[in-house]
Design a protein around this motif. Sequence first.
Motif, PDB file in Angstrom:
ATOM      1  N   UNK A 125       4.703   2.242  17.160  1.00  0.00           N
ATOM      2  CA  UNK A 125       4.151   1.041  16.481  1.00  0.00           C
ATOM      3  C   UNK A 125       4.854   0.915  15.137  1.00  0.00           C
ATOM      4  N   UNK A 126       4.686  -0.223  14.887  1.00  0.00           N
ATOM      5  CA  UNK A 126       5.354  -0.543  13.467  1.00  0.00           C
ATOM      6  C   UNK A 126       4.494  -0.075  12.423  1.00  0.00           C
ATOM      7  N   UNK A 127       5.078  -0.022  11.273  1.00  0.00           N
ATOM      8  CA  UNK A 127       4.571   0.651   9.785  1.00  0.00           C
ATOM      9  C   UNK A 127       3.424  -0.555   9.537  1.00  0.00           C
ATOM     10  N   UNK A 128       2.381   0.070   8.660  1.00  0.00           N
ATOM     11  CA  UNK A 128       1.610  -0.854   8.340  1.00  0.00           C
ATOM     12  C   UNK A 128       2.031  -1.786   7.265  1.00  0.00           C
ATOM     13  N   UNK A 129       1.820  -3.165   7.405  1.00  0.00           N
ATOM     14  CA  UNK A 129       2.265  -4.190   6.340  1.00  0.00           C
ATOM     15  C   UNK A 129       0.976  -5.065   6.122  1.00  0.00           C
ATOM     16  N   UNK A 130       0.785  -4.985   4.772  1.00  0.00           N
ATOM     17  CA  UNK A 130      -0.462  -5.977   4.401  1.00  0.00           C
ATOM     18  C   UNK A 130       0.274  -7.222   4.122  1.00  0.00           C
ATOM     19  N   UNK A 131      -0.412  -8.102   4.719  1.00  0.00           N
ATOM     20  CA  UNK A 131       0.147  -9.560   4.652  1.00  0.00           C
ATOM     21  C   UNK A 131      -0.037 -10.115   3.136  1.00  0.00           C
ATOM     22  N   UNK A 132      -1.146  -9.707   2.370  1.00  0.00           N
ATOM     23  CA  UNK A 132      -1.551 -10.203   1.033  1.00  0.00           C
ATOM     24  C   UNK A 132      -1.059  -9.260  -0.051  1.00  0.00           C
ATOM     25  N   UNK A 133      -0.124  -8.589   0.253  1.00  0.00           N
ATOM     26  CA  UNK A 133       0.541  -7.640  -0.706  1.00  0.00           C
ATOM     27  C   UNK A 133       0.976  -8.390  -1.995  1.00  0.00           C
ATOM     28  N   UNK A 134       1.515  -9.538  -2.006  1.00  0.00           N
ATOM     29  CA  UNK A 134       2.070 -10.204  -2.953  1.00  0.00           C
ATOM     30  C   UNK A 134       0.895 -10.652  -3.881  1.00  0.00           C
ATOM     31  N   UNK A 135      -0.022 -11.228  -3.232  1.00  0.00           N
ATOM     32  CA  UNK A 135      -1.480 -11.521  -3.758  1.00  0.00           C
ATOM     33  C   UNK A 135      -2.142 -10.543  -4.440  1.00  0.00           C
ATOM     34  N   UNK A 145      -8.668  -0.642   9.821  1.00  0.00           N
ATOM     35  CA  UNK A 145      -8.292  -1.096  11.190  1.00  0.00           C
ATOM     36  C   UNK A 145      -6.733  -0.683  11.946  1.00  0.00           C
ATOM     37  N   UNK A 146      -5.972  -0.818  10.956  1.00  0.00           N
ATOM     38  CA  UNK A 146      -4.497  -0.344  11.501  1.00  0.00           C
ATOM     39  C   UNK A 146      -4.617   1.121  11.923  1.00  0.00           C
ATOM     40  N   UNK A 147      -5.289   1.915  10.981  1.00  0.00           N
ATOM     41  CA  UNK A 147      -5.309   3.308  11.539  1.00  0.00           C
ATOM     42  C   UNK A 147      -6.022   3.795  12.707  1.00  0.00           C
ATOM     43  N   UNK A 148      -7.182   2.829  13.008  1.00  0.00           N
ATOM     44  CA  UNK A 148      -7.888   3.032  13.976  1.00  0.00           C
ATOM     45  C   UNK A 148      -6.956   2.596  15.273  1.00  0.00           C
ATOM     46  N   UNK A 149      -6.010   1.411  15.199  1.00  0.00           N
ATOM     47  CA  UNK A 149      -5.532   0.880  16.162  1.00  0.00           C
ATOM     48  C   UNK A 149      -4.231   1.871  16.548  1.00  0.00           C
ATOM     49  N   UNK A 150      -3.915   2.611  15.674  1.00  0.00           N
ATOM     50  CA  UNK A 150      -2.724   3.651  15.799  1.00  0.00           C
ATOM     51  C   UNK A 150      -3.409   4.855  16.512  1.00  0.00           C
ATOM     52  N   UNK A 151      -4.427   5.241  16.160  1.00  0.00           N
ATOM     53  CA  UNK A 151      -5.108   6.284  16.944  1.00  0.00           C
ATOM     54  C   UNK A 151      -5.732   5.942  18.438  1.00  0.00           C
TER      55      UNK A 151
END
Length: 145
Positions: free
Chosen positions: A1-11, A116-122
């Motif tokens: 699975x790919x690394x967590x990336x927050x879409x609104x990081x720049x915001x 949510x990402x961590x739950x999906x990884x688990x």
Amino acid sequence: MQKFKFELASLLEFRQQEEQTAKQAYALAQQAVIQAQTATTKLLNEKHLIFAYASKSVELLQAQRRYLIDIENQMTTLALQKNEREAAVKTTQAALVQAQQARQVIEKLYVKKLAEYQAEVKRTEQIFLDEVGTQNYMRQQASGY
């Protein structure tokens, strides 16, 4: 699975910068009020020194009176400036609170998305482990153990 990336990081980064700017403006406004208070205190001390100095010369008394009037005028001006600066403090404080709230909204969203990402990884890991366990069980059944 790919690394967590927050879409609104720049915001989120932008909101953090806005908050820092608001903090600096608030600090400058508070500093301006303190400067006005310090100047007023200094003038009050000078006024008390003038009253403590007793003079018998009419010219010196007139000079003291003019100086006291000047001090009173300066104190009036400083009182007006202090009131304006206190209003600026309230304005910048409101802007700071608003910037903090805007940042906190994005941070809460970040925490939620990370959870949510961590739950999906688990869940993905559990599916993988279940699949490996099922395959091992099937091999054991096929080999007769």
